[in-house]
Every structure is written in structure tokens, then in C-alpha cells.
Write an enzyme that holds these catalytic residues in place. Sequence first.
Site, PDB file in Angstrom:
ATOM      1  N   GLY A   1     -62.288  -6.731  27.518  1.00  9.23           N
ATOM      2  CA  GLY A   1     -60.895  -6.058  27.226  1.00  9.23           C
ATOM      3  C   GLY A   1     -59.852  -6.949  27.911  1.00  9.23           C
TER       4      GLY A   1
ATOM      5  N   CYS B   1     -63.661  -8.792  17.170  1.00  9.91           N
ATOM      6  CA  CYS B   1     -62.455  -8.849  17.284  1.00  9.91           C
ATOM      7  C   CYS B   1     -61.441  -9.376  16.263  1.00  9.91           C
ATOM      8  CB  CYS B   1     -61.766  -9.475  18.514  1.00  9.91           C
ATOM      9  SG  CYS B   1     -62.537 -11.127  18.682  1.00  9.91           S
TER      10      CYS B   1
ATOM     11  N   GLU C   1     -54.762  -2.840  17.181  1.00 12.70           N
ATOM     12  CA  GLU C   1     -56.133  -3.180  16.825  1.00 12.70           C
ATOM     13  C   GLU C   1     -57.037  -1.762  17.117  1.00 12.70           C
ATOM     14  OE1 GLU C   1     -59.031  -6.385  18.764  1.00 12.70           O
ATOM     15  OE2 GLU C   1     -57.980  -5.188  20.265  1.00 12.70           O
TER      16      GLU C   1
END
Length: 506
Positions: free
Chosen positions: A199, A250, A339
Site C-alpha cells: 500500500g 496493480c 483504483e
Amino acid sequence: MLLDYDLSSIQEARDLARKARQAQKAFAEYSQEEVDRIVQAMSEAAVQNAEWLARMAVDETKFGVFEDKVTKNLFAAQGVYEYIKDMKTAGIIREDRASKVVEIAAPVGVIMGIVPSTNPTSTVIYKSLISLKSRNAIVFSPHPSAARCTFAAAQVLHEAAVKAGAPEGIIGCLSKVTMQATNELMKSNDIDLILATGGSAMVKAAYSSGKPAYGVGPGNVPAFIEASADIAYAVSCIIASKTFDNGTICASEQAIVVEESIKEQVVAEFKRQGGYFMNAEETARVCRILFTPRGMNPAVVGKSARVVAQMAGITIPEGTKVLIGEQAGVGKEYPLSHEKLTCVLGFYVEKDWHAACERCLALLEEEGIGHTLVIHSRNEAVISEFALKKPVFRILVNTPSALGGVGYTTGLAPSFTLGCGTWGGSSTSDNVTPLHLLNIKRLAYGIKEYTPSWSKGGPAAACATAAPAPAPAPQAGQAAQTAGPTIAVTEIEKIVRQVMANLQIK
């Protein structure tokens, strides 16, 4: 003596780092052949344990897709290995005979590997292989929700490495996972570099630790379907990519951007292949469970479209693979412009490719700058325009973004650490490989003659020409002079004046 859990975790971090330091000192002396033998053994062990580790990851984290995690483990074990196996990472790695420069590889030392819950075992395989290939040691800090499977993966790799001849302790992993232990590793004098995947807060902490670090920024990949695209293929790529391990990579697509002229075709094709277009009320419900005031809700990470719909209280057709919500803008008021590590996509319709270009830019500037963009098109002029103008370092063409970004379906370096460059707050814009984990020494021979300025009449020339003759050698029986030759004041004055004249000083 009983220690509190946080104190014992700190002690474990220190012990692992010290052990890794001792192991790496010995490992730094290994030859290329010895290193390659060890890395090959690690690759083979990871392949043999790929399914078991994938099952363990799904069971522990409760998200993702077992089959896709097997694929990721195998890609890390085989794809990464095939790419790096012939790299020169020990001794002389390059010679430039023309410039007479020889490059010699030196390891960076002990690496701290931060591991995300989204790719807990594949990241350990990948980081272990690239670290040992460059003769480094590595100590892992797992995500708390994936501590057991991360530790198991590290054990598999360590045992294979030691059995093949690596020093004991060359790969370590925290078994007592606390923030205090992670911070201890970050600040340890025995850690030389941090390889951070996770993160934004964790990556930022790595960069703030005072250590050299490679980290990644968030991905927010726009997928542009241009008018000339093979629409059926583009849609299949997007769905395959977004559903791969339920969107936990990601580099997976986050928003679809289409030209107005092909909107109806694209919508029809998505519906045919398993996309469900939510109405405004359904989109609002999904957004409420996707995000919290702190960001994305961890409870929906890596969940299927069916599970997300159930959590949001909406009904979807059987066989739905992705949930799609149309958005009119970008920002906090439009949550699907951010996202989403799950099977949900934003949807934008633009007048033409110029407007689509601006929409993609807005999405990236909101989040994901420097990371990845994918374009589906057969128009090379439009593709070139996107490549030149978009602030990302991976522009993928006609391929699933999640798999293309990591190098599975493209010629990019196979990697699970995708740099976002300075635009995204990263120290590299590359897919990280063993070459990023090396120090390079350079042996440089002189190839040009240096002509001092005094040989052309500069200040030193005046001093040289005005220097007095050396004092005569002492006669027999005389004591040798210990002081230097004496220069008359008038001679010194002449020298000073000449120097000042040459320098045009008055």
C-alpha cells in the site's frame, strides 16, 4: 524471561537482519557459476510448491483465485528465472574496449522485502530470485493477513538455496509480524536497501526510512478502446485481465474509455462476454461498499463480481464476470475513477480519441500517474500519440493490462515490482530486475593525454620558468643543507608580478 509480543518481534527482526548480514558477507564471494546453481535450485523448488503455496494464500487471505495464484507463482518461478538466468551479476559484467572501461558487479548487501497480501507467495519467489541472483541476502516483512503463506514461501526458497550451497540465513522472514518489527527492519544498520511492494502508506514509509528504496505507486489503469480496435478482442482482454486473481494485480484495468461512435458495439460486446452495466442506483450501492473514508475497503479486495454484488445488495445475471458503472467525471464525487482491486470497472464515453486522450490523462492525474495505460487500437498514429503524451512508463497495446504490465504477455521484464518513476514517487520507472540490486564498480584506464595549462604559458609556466637553479651539492666535509634553496626577495617579486600579469590582476 517472558517478553511482550511486540518486543519479541523486534528482537526477531534484529536477529534475522544480523544473520542475513553474516550470510551475505560470505555469499558476496561466490562465483557466477555458484550463484546460478543456487538460483536454479530455488526456481525448481518454487515450481514444485507452486500449487501448495497458492492454496495456502487463498485460504489465509480469503481472496483471489486459486488457479490464478498458481499461475502467478509459476510465472515468478519460471518466467522470472528464464529472464534472469543468463544475466552476468558477479565479477566483470561488461568491458568497453574502445573507452577502456571495465564494469564489475558488487552486491548492494542485505535487502528488506515488503510483501503485499494481494501477491504474498509470488512476490516472495520473485524477490528471492532477483536478490540472490545479484548476491544479496533478503529479509521479508509479510502483510499481517498473509503472514503464514509468506513465511512458508520464504522457507521453501531458503531451504532450496542452502541445500544448493548458499549460507544459512541468506533468506529470512518475520514470523512475528508487527508494525514495530517492520519499522525495526527499515531502520536497521544491517539493512542496505528496501524493496517495497504494498500500500501507499507502506511504500511511503520505506522511502522515509533513510534507506535507499525501490517502491511502487498505485495503479489506476485506463483502458482506451479506439474506433479502429478489434472490439471483441479488446473486451476479452479487459475481462480476462480484470478477473485475473479477481483484480489484485496493480496493473489491472480500472476504467474503460471508449469513443462515442463505437459505444453501442462495446456495450453489447461486454454484455455478451459477462459484463454487467449497473444503473445509477446500483453503482451508488457498489461504491458505498467499495470505499471507506480511509480508502478502498479491504473486505472487497480480490472478491468476485458475484460477491461484490451480494455485499452491495444488488441482483446480477448468472455468469457475470465484471461490474461496470458509467461515470461522468473524475474525482471524489466519482468513486469508480479510482483504483479498485476487485472486479469493478468505471466506464467513460468520449466524443473522439482526442477527448478520450484527455479523459485518460485526467484519470492518471487523479491517481496512478507513472504506472500503466493500455490502448486497444489498430491506428498507429493514435497509438504513437498516446505513447508520447501520457504520463506513464508502461503503455500497453492490444493486450491484457494486468498480464502485460508484469511482462507475462509482453516483452517487458518479468517483475512484480513496477516502478512509477519520479512522476509517481518512485526511484525507478522500470520493472525491477537483479540489475537494479547491483552496485557497479568501474575500472577506467587513461585514454587521453592531459596538457597542463602551464605548458601553454599559464600561471604555472611563469613559476616554472622563474624557478631558481637548485642549490649546489655540499662539498666533502660540509653538512648537507636541510632547508630548501633560498630565493632573493627581488626574484619572488618578479614571479608574483608575472603571475599577476598573466591573470590580468592589477
